[in-house]
Design a protein around this motif. Sequence first.
Motif, PDB file in Angstrom:
ATOM      1  N   TYR A  27       0.832  -1.196   0.000  1.00  0.00           N
ATOM      2  CA  TYR A  27       0.000   0.000   0.000  1.00  0.00           C
ATOM      3  C   TYR A  27       0.870   1.251   0.000  1.00  0.00           C
ATOM      4  CZ  TYR A  27       1.116   0.716   4.919  1.00  0.00           C
ATOM      5  OH  TYR A  27       1.776   0.942   6.094  1.00  0.00           O
ATOM      6  N   ARG A  28       0.235   2.368  -0.265  1.00  0.00           N
ATOM      7  CA  ARG A  28       0.884   3.665  -0.087  1.00  0.00           C
ATOM      8  C   ARG A  28      -0.123   4.595   0.570  1.00  0.00           C
ATOM      9  NH1 ARG A  28       0.665   7.957  -4.143  1.00  0.00           N
ATOM     10  NH2 ARG A  28      -1.049   7.513  -5.548  1.00  0.00           N
ATOM     11  N   VAL A  29       0.376   5.463   1.405  1.00  0.00           N
ATOM     12  CA  VAL A  29      -0.473   6.415   2.105  1.00  0.00           C
ATOM     13  C   VAL A  29      -0.738   7.589   1.178  1.00  0.00           C
ATOM     14  CG1 VAL A  29      -0.657   7.968   4.089  1.00  0.00           C
ATOM     15  CG2 VAL A  29       0.419   5.721   4.355  1.00  0.00           C
ATOM     16  N   LEU A  30      -2.012   7.905   0.987  1.00  0.00           N
ATOM     17  CA  LEU A  30      -2.399   9.042   0.155  1.00  0.00           C
ATOM     18  C   LEU A  30      -2.522  10.313   0.984  1.00  0.00           C
ATOM     19  CD1 LEU A  30      -5.180   7.297  -1.952  1.00  0.00           C
ATOM     20  CD2 LEU A  30      -2.809   7.719  -2.616  1.00  0.00           C
ATOM     21  N   GLU A  31      -3.007  10.127   2.212  1.00  0.00           N
ATOM     22  CA  GLU A  31      -3.234  11.278   3.088  1.00  0.00           C
ATOM     23  C   GLU A  31      -3.350  10.755   4.519  1.00  0.00           C
ATOM     24  OE1 GLU A  31      -6.594  14.841   3.442  1.00  0.00           O
ATOM     25  OE2 GLU A  31      -6.958  13.141   2.129  1.00  0.00           O
ATOM     26  N   SER A  32      -2.804  11.517   5.457  1.00  0.00           N
ATOM     27  CA  SER A  32      -2.880  11.122   6.857  1.00  0.00           C
ATOM     28  C   SER A  32      -3.205  12.359   7.699  1.00  0.00           C
ATOM     29  CB  SER A  32      -1.545  10.522   7.306  1.00  0.00           C
ATOM     30  OG  SER A  32      -1.636  10.054   8.626  1.00  0.00           O
ATOM     31  N   ARG A  33      -4.198  12.226   8.576  1.00  0.00           N
ATOM     32  CA  ARG A  33      -4.559  13.352   9.444  1.00  0.00           C
ATOM     33  C   ARG A  33      -3.397  13.688  10.369  1.00  0.00           C
ATOM     34  NH1 ARG A  33     -10.461  12.545  12.066  1.00  0.00           N
ATOM     35  NH2 ARG A  33      -9.124  12.718  13.895  1.00  0.00           N
ATOM     36  N   SER A  34      -3.272  14.949  10.720  1.00  0.00           N
ATOM     37  CA  SER A  34      -2.159  15.383  11.566  1.00  0.00           C
ATOM     38  C   SER A  34      -2.209  14.751  12.955  1.00  0.00           C
ATOM     39  CB  SER A  34      -2.132  16.909  11.676  1.00  0.00           C
ATOM     40  OG  SER A  34      -3.338  17.379  12.267  1.00  0.00           O
ATOM     41  N   ASP A  35      -3.416  14.382  13.447  1.00  0.00           N
ATOM     42  CA  ASP A  35      -3.500  13.730  14.750  1.00  0.00           C
ATOM     43  C   ASP A  35      -3.310  12.213  14.648  1.00  0.00           C
ATOM     44  OD1 ASP A  35      -5.896  12.783  13.720  1.00  0.00           O
ATOM     45  OD2 ASP A  35      -7.169  13.779  15.199  1.00  0.00           O
ATOM     46  N   GLY A  36      -3.091  11.707  13.448  1.00  0.00           N
ATOM     47  CA  GLY A  36      -2.848  10.287  13.247  1.00  0.00           C
ATOM     48  C   GLY A  36      -4.060   9.392  13.402  1.00  0.00           C
ATOM     49  N   ARG A  37      -5.256   9.961  13.503  1.00  0.00           N
ATOM     50  CA  ARG A  37      -6.457   9.177  13.780  1.00  0.00           C
ATOM     51  C   ARG A  37      -7.174   8.689  12.520  1.00  0.00           C
ATOM     52  NH1 ARG A  37      -7.361   7.076  18.296  1.00  0.00           N
ATOM     53  NH2 ARG A  37      -9.578   7.440  18.219  1.00  0.00           N
ATOM     54  N   ALA A  38      -6.707   9.067  11.372  1.00  0.00           N
ATOM     55  CA  ALA A  38      -7.323   8.584  10.135  1.00  0.00           C
ATOM     56  C   ALA A  38      -6.325   8.740   8.987  1.00  0.00           C
ATOM     57  CB  ALA A  38      -8.605   9.351   9.823  1.00  0.00           C
ATOM     58  N   ALA A  39      -6.450   7.875   8.020  1.00  0.00           N
ATOM     59  CA  ALA A  39      -5.582   7.942   6.841  1.00  0.00           C
ATOM     60  C   ALA A  39      -6.306   7.349   5.642  1.00  0.00           C
ATOM     61  CB  ALA A  39      -4.284   7.193   7.097  1.00  0.00           C
ATOM     62  N   PHE A  80      -4.469  -3.904  -9.814  1.00  0.00           N
ATOM     63  CA  PHE A  80      -5.631  -3.079  -9.473  1.00  0.00           C
ATOM     64  C   PHE A  80      -5.347  -2.297  -8.203  1.00  0.00           C
ATOM     65  CE2 PHE A  80      -7.192  -6.510 -12.034  1.00  0.00           C
ATOM     66  CZ  PHE A  80      -8.063  -5.876 -12.900  1.00  0.00           C
ATOM     67  N   LEU A  81      -5.833  -1.066  -8.163  1.00  0.00           N
ATOM     68  CA  LEU A  81      -5.681  -0.201  -7.008  1.00  0.00           C
ATOM     69  C   LEU A  81      -7.018  -0.085  -6.295  1.00  0.00           C
ATOM     70  CD1 LEU A  81      -3.594   2.665  -8.639  1.00  0.00           C
ATOM     71  CD2 LEU A  81      -2.756   0.687  -7.343  1.00  0.00           C
ATOM     72  N   ALA A  82      -6.963  -0.225  -4.962  1.00  0.00           N
ATOM     73  CA  ALA A  82      -8.147  -0.071  -4.119  1.00  0.00           C
ATOM     74  C   ALA A  82      -7.868   1.035  -3.112  1.00  0.00           C
ATOM     75  CB  ALA A  82      -8.471  -1.372  -3.399  1.00  0.00           C
ATOM     76  N   GLU A  83      -8.730   2.030  -3.067  1.00  0.00           N
ATOM     77  CA  GLU A  83      -8.560   3.131  -2.130  1.00  0.00           C
ATOM     78  C   GLU A  83      -9.496   2.935  -0.933  1.00  0.00           C
ATOM     79  OE1 GLU A  83      -9.298   7.881  -2.146  1.00  0.00           O
ATOM     80  OE2 GLU A  83      -8.308   7.044  -3.917  1.00  0.00           O
ATOM     81  N   LEU A  84      -8.941   3.103   0.269  1.00  0.00           N
ATOM     82  CA  LEU A  84      -9.757   2.970   1.457  1.00  0.00           C
ATOM     83  C   LEU A  84      -9.284   3.901   2.564  1.00  0.00           C
ATOM     84  CD1 LEU A  84      -8.162   0.433   3.422  1.00  0.00           C
ATOM     85  CD2 LEU A  84      -8.725  -0.522   1.217  1.00  0.00           C
ATOM     86  N   THR A  85     -10.161   4.109   3.527  1.00  0.00           N
ATOM     87  CA  THR A  85      -9.880   4.963   4.667  1.00  0.00           C
ATOM     88  C   THR A  85      -9.721   4.119   5.912  1.00  0.00           C
ATOM     89  OG1 THR A  85     -11.163   6.751   3.682  1.00  0.00           O
ATOM     90  CG2 THR A  85     -10.725   6.902   6.048  1.00  0.00           C
ATOM     91  N   LEU A  86      -8.662   4.383   6.680  1.00  0.00           N
ATOM     92  CA  LEU A  86      -8.425   3.698   7.941  1.00  0.00           C
ATOM     93  C   LEU A  86      -8.663   4.670   9.079  1.00  0.00           C
ATOM     94  CD1 LEU A  86      -5.095   1.818   7.211  1.00  0.00           C
ATOM     95  CD2 LEU A  86      -7.390   0.886   7.188  1.00  0.00           C
ATOM     96  N   GLN A  87      -9.436   4.209  10.056  1.00  0.00           N
ATOM     97  CA  GLN A  87      -9.633   5.008  11.268  1.00  0.00           C
ATOM     98  C   GLN A  87     -10.042   4.068  12.387  1.00  0.00           C
ATOM     99  OE1 GLN A  87     -12.413   7.991  10.098  1.00  0.00           O
ATOM    100  NE2 GLN A  87     -13.973   6.580   9.496  1.00  0.00           N
ATOM    101  N   PRO A  88      -9.669   4.442  13.649  1.00  0.00           N
ATOM    102  CA  PRO A  88      -9.994   3.564  14.764  1.00  0.00           C
ATOM    103  C   PRO A  88     -11.492   3.452  15.003  1.00  0.00           C
ATOM    104  CG  PRO A  88      -8.714   5.485  15.494  1.00  0.00           C
ATOM    105  CD  PRO A  88      -8.923   5.609  14.028  1.00  0.00           C
TER     106      PRO A  88
END
Length: 137
Positions: free
Chosen positions: A45-57, A129-137
């Motif tokens: 994977y590669r990170v597209l964007e990460s919140r400054s507080d680290g709580r979502a990417a 194939f590329l799959a985009e998803l959001t990670l958050q706790p």
Amino acid sequence: ELVARLQAQLIDLTPKVAVLVGADLAGVTEESQVTPAVHVVYQGYRVLESRSDGRAARMEQTWLVTTAVRNVRHLRTGAAARVDAGLIALRVAQALMGFKPASADKPLRLADAPSAGFSGGYQYTPLAFLAELTLQP
């Protein structure tokens, strides 16, 4: 989700096409592998964007889906094996291009893939194939 989609979309092909994952391929030699088959392998994977507080990417996963066939007709040129692999690869592309897995934010996108390969009657035709998803706790 990709495996289930491919199993459903390739079910009518004859001969039956096995849909395998990395664990299915561990320790398998070329001569003992199941063909025809489609190998679904996570490539990272590669990170597209990460919140400054680290709580979502937002991240983008790469999945390599490789068609593996064996056909020794026209062994010198590999032409028959390429035709067989091409037909299955086309069905894979039709099944996954634009497909939106429930866990993804957007539909899958086709990406650059490694080159195809031929070895002693075995043809390998990869699609990525590329799959985009959001990670958050």
